[in-house]
Design a protein around this motif. Structure first.
Motif: not given
Length: 284
Positions: A16-32
């Protein structure tokens, strides 16, 4: 001992940009959904689950202090909770909804502690394999293991763990874990920290929906499971306990089955407390 390298093809997890150690996947409209890893591994352990959960779910996974990309940071429960907080914030900002926080083993203790510290920021918490008090028998078992690691040295302990994981785990889980690297020094730090904590007191402060899930074969970490449920309820929180087939490390030994547990847990919590999962601007 760490296995360095770029994100593998097809994993879906990206930094995740600007968030060290945080990873993301999937669309923003998905269930968080926030996924919190276990001891000595990293957020990359969730690669096999990400492939199954996306695109329905929008996934955020933190590296805890002492693990993965954060291996140089000393572990403490407070710092681990803060790192989960960054993941929850990222998930809520991306989707406009509070996420379900899921933690396995160490991640379960950290997720529960996050729910206790910030009951208004997550929709609910699913805790797997973390209903034994670390300050009791479980802590003694893990302190013994920590002393063994200290005697072997982190590098040799990592090599032995590598061999054991390769023999025991499905290939996709083994590759995901080694892609993020093993950090054996974190095992000692985590044990020293958690064995000083009273997690029943933590559970009593978790005033949000908490679903405890334990494997029937996980005798050690089921030791105080009913006390944990009662503690959450005593503080005014909603809590239920479910047993499933599987061992303590089911999240990595059977990622397909654990994915189904996450999906079912989300459905149960959504049905029981739909207001907890509503978009923030629609809450009353």
């Amino acid at each position: 001992m760490r296995a360095e390298g770029p994100v593998g093809p097809g994993t879906g997890l990206t930094p995740a940009a600007g968030r060290p150690g945080i990873w993301t996947a999937g669309p923003d409209e998905g269930v968080p959904l926030v996924l919190v890893h276990g001891i000595r591994v990293s957020a990359r352990m969730w690669d096999p689950h990400t492939r199954r959960l996306a695109p329905r779910f929008r996934i955020t996974a933190p590296d805890l202090p002492g693990h993965g990309t954060q291996h140089d940071r000393p572990f403490s429960l407070e710092e681990a909770v803060a790192q989960v907080g960054l993941a929850v914030e990222e998930a809520a900002l991306a989707t406009g909804r509070p996420p379900l926080v899921v933690g396995a083993s160490l991640g379960g203790y950290v997720a529960l502690a996050y729910g206790a510290a910030h009951p208004d920021r997550a929709a609910a918490v699913l805790v797997q394999g973390a209903t034994a008090r670390p300050d009791r028998l479980t802590g003694w078992v893990y302190r013994t293991a920590a002393r063994a690691i200290w005697g072997l040295g982190p590098a040799r302990a990592a090599r032995l763990n590598d061999r054991a994981l390769k023999r025991r785990l499905p290939r996709e889980s083994y590759q995901a874990i080694m892609g993020g690297g093993l950090t054996m020094h974190a095992f000692v730090e985590v044990v020293e920290d958690l064995t000083r904590r009273d997690f029943l007191n933590v559970a009593a402060r978790a005033r949000l929906p908490v679903l405890f899930v334990n494997g029937r074969g996980d005798r050690l970490f089921r030791a105080q499971e009913r006390e944990f449920v009662a503690a959450v309820r005593s503080g005014g929180g909603y809590s239920r306990l479910f047993h499933v087939n599987g061992p303590h490390d089911m999240s990595i030994s059977d990622p397909a089955a654990f994915t189904r547990i996450v999906e079912r847990g989300h459905a149960l919590l959504s049905e029981a407390r739909p207001e907890a999962f509503a978009p923030r601007d629609e809450r009353t």
